[in-house]
Design an enzyme around this catalytic site. Sequence first.
Site, mmCIF file in Angstrom:
data_model
loop_
_atom_site.group_PDB
_atom_site.id
_atom_site.type_symbol
_atom_site.label_atom_id
_atom_site.label_comp_id
_atom_site.label_asym_id
_atom_site.label_seq_id
_atom_site.Cartn_x
_atom_site.Cartn_y
_atom_site.Cartn_z
ATOM 1 N N ASP A 1 17.412 19.515 10.056
ATOM 2 C CA ASP A 1 16.280 19.335 11.012
ATOM 3 C C ASP A 1 16.474 18.874 12.469
ATOM 4 O O ASP A 1 17.752 19.445 12.876
ATOM 5 C CB ASP A 1 15.392 18.456 10.482
ATOM 6 C CG ASP A 1 13.730 18.574 10.926
ATOM 7 O OD1 ASP A 1 13.418 18.462 12.032
ATOM 8 O OD2 ASP A 1 13.013 18.842 10.038
ATOM 9 N N ALA B 1 12.030 30.371 3.710
ATOM 10 C CA ALA B 1 11.523 30.172 2.413
ATOM 11 C C ALA B 1 10.944 31.261 1.584
ATOM 12 O O ALA B 1 10.887 31.203 0.557
ATOM 13 C CB ALA B 1 10.051 29.156 2.761
ATOM 14 N N ASP C 1 13.586 0.732 8.994
ATOM 15 C CA ASP C 1 13.630 0.863 7.711
ATOM 16 C C ASP C 1 15.004 1.618 6.871
ATOM 17 O O ASP C 1 15.100 1.595 5.577
ATOM 18 C CB ASP C 1 12.455 1.614 7.257
ATOM 19 C CG ASP C 1 11.190 1.256 7.742
ATOM 20 O OD1 ASP C 1 10.167 2.193 7.796
ATOM 21 O OD2 ASP C 1 10.915 0.172 8.159
ATOM 22 N N GLN D 1 0.857 -1.007 0.014
ATOM 23 C CA GLN D 1 -0.041 0.054 0.049
ATOM 24 C C GLN D 1 0.822 1.292 -0.006
ATOM 25 O O GLN D 1 2.140 1.172 0.178
ATOM 26 C CB GLN D 1 -1.013 0.002 1.332
ATOM 27 C CG GLN D 1 -0.339 -0.402 2.582
ATOM 28 C CD GLN D 1 -0.983 -0.347 3.711
ATOM 29 O OE1 GLN D 1 -1.962 0.451 3.840
ATOM 30 N NE2 GLN D 1 -0.771 -1.176 4.631
ATOM 31 N N SER E 1 5.770 21.303 7.029
ATOM 32 C CA SER E 1 7.286 20.787 7.451
ATOM 33 C C SER E 1 7.179 19.290 6.617
ATOM 34 O O SER E 1 8.133 18.790 6.008
ATOM 35 C CB SER E 1 7.258 20.035 8.631
ATOM 36 O OG SER E 1 7.934 21.299 9.454
ATOM 37 N N HIS F 1 10.805 14.847 14.803
ATOM 38 C CA HIS F 1 10.466 15.583 13.455
ATOM 39 C C HIS F 1 11.420 15.344 12.216
ATOM 40 O O HIS F 1 11.121 15.127 11.135
ATOM 41 C CB HIS F 1 10.594 17.167 13.733
ATOM 42 C CG HIS F 1 10.066 17.976 12.654
ATOM 43 N ND1 HIS F 1 10.732 18.580 11.808
ATOM 44 C CD2 HIS F 1 8.680 18.460 12.348
ATOM 45 C CE1 HIS F 1 10.081 19.520 10.951
ATOM 46 N NE2 HIS F 1 8.757 19.157 11.431
#
Lengths: 70, 420
Positions: free
Chosen positions: B161, B308, B170, B135, B367, B194
């Site tokens: 970060d 940004a 993983d 999935q 984020s 985060h």
Amino acid sequence: MKKLIYIAMLKDGVILTDEIELYFREQEITVLNYYSNLGLIELEASEFLNINNLKYIEALELERSFTTEN
Amino acid sequence: MKNKNSNRYILLHKADSAQRVMNRIEKELNIQCVSSSELSSTVRAKSILNAGSGVFFKNLGITVVENIEEEKLVDSLNSSSSLLHWELERKFYPVSELEYLANIKKSLLLLEQQVLELETSLFAKEETLEKIVEQRTWGMDILEVQKSKYSGAGINIAILDTGFYKNHPDFVDRTIEGKSFIDNQAWDLDVYGHGTHCTGTAAGYISHDDKKRYGIAYESNIFIGKVLSDSAVGSTSTILDGIDWALEKECQVISMSLGSTVGIGEKPSPIFEHVGRKALERGCLIVAASGNDSLRPATLPKPVSSPANAESIMAVAALDKYLKVANFSNAGLNASDGGRIDLSAPGVDVFSSYSNASHYKILSGTSMATPHVAGVAALYFEAFPGLTAAEIWLKMEKNALELTGQRRRDIGSGMVKVLK
């Protein structure tokens, strides 16, 4: 007075040398960091700085705080 | 050329006088030899050989003999004689050009077949990899990542970060390099989580338990710069440290899911504008979150946050599952001074890796949208190695999915699209 941290952009073609570091020290400004890939320096001063009174600097701003965006 | 053997043998002798060599041949092989110095228009080598004798070519140290038992040659070679080597004579023929070309063509056809077989097996392997995915997150689905043949292979992505949980199951087989720019805090724990979440979206692949795909550039090289503390706070200097380091590491993409609020009318920082330009010159695209200070539709959205809002840094807005701008996503209100939104990406209810017991979490924010764009940027860099970072940026905006009925100040050029 609390120390003020600034980020300064060196003028085009200027790199941080001992001579330039000495210049800042004479202005009672400490060079904390040099970002050689970016042409930027981190400065520490005990008074507010005026870019018009400083050599070698193109732009100057007070350091700011950042956080995550979620 | 083609070779065909005859019944003649070529013998190579040790350096010695012609007479001694011929004497040895007679003694060991029972063959009388005639020296080549005696050959003439009337005394031909062929006739000598036909007569059962050998011809010794004195200038070459070579004898030609006919109709001899090979066992005798083997014995002679093995004993301490003058014989160094023997072989059956070959016959040579003029090269037929057409035959030569035919042979090359045959070889090329064989090579083509081998390449096709290799290609088939490689595609089969890729299909097998995709079959493992059971999935996908809604973000991966909407971006159609499974249709892309790119994986970010060879591309360096820096995620600046809170760090990264290096022991995440993983990522055990991934190349990950990191550095902390926060005093006394390690980069490879990510207490806050985060950074691990953002890294997963940009450069992860699938969850180890239920095989859900949540990452884009799954073969990229990951560089983690801890520029935010364990309580998610950083400063201009820590971020600059991280960017400086990422450029040193030759990263093509820097993903920064962080910001500092700006006011309406506030001009972008010339420092970050300079940094963004420097990065582009160095072949690096910096992608940053536009900020979550807005409360749409109740109030006017807030302007794009720093860094940004720098013209030279790609600002990313967040979209929900209906591809509408998220209610918290900031807008390009200071667009005339560079504070624009450039692209948008999934940023609501985003599933990704995390540094908690369950290893995953669902989060919302610009984020989360930012690493989607960063991951896609890595695919573009992989696909177009000859383009500059600025050209990659233009291509990404040009290929973006137009989101009709929405304002450019909210979603920029549209939703980022994965390269097929």
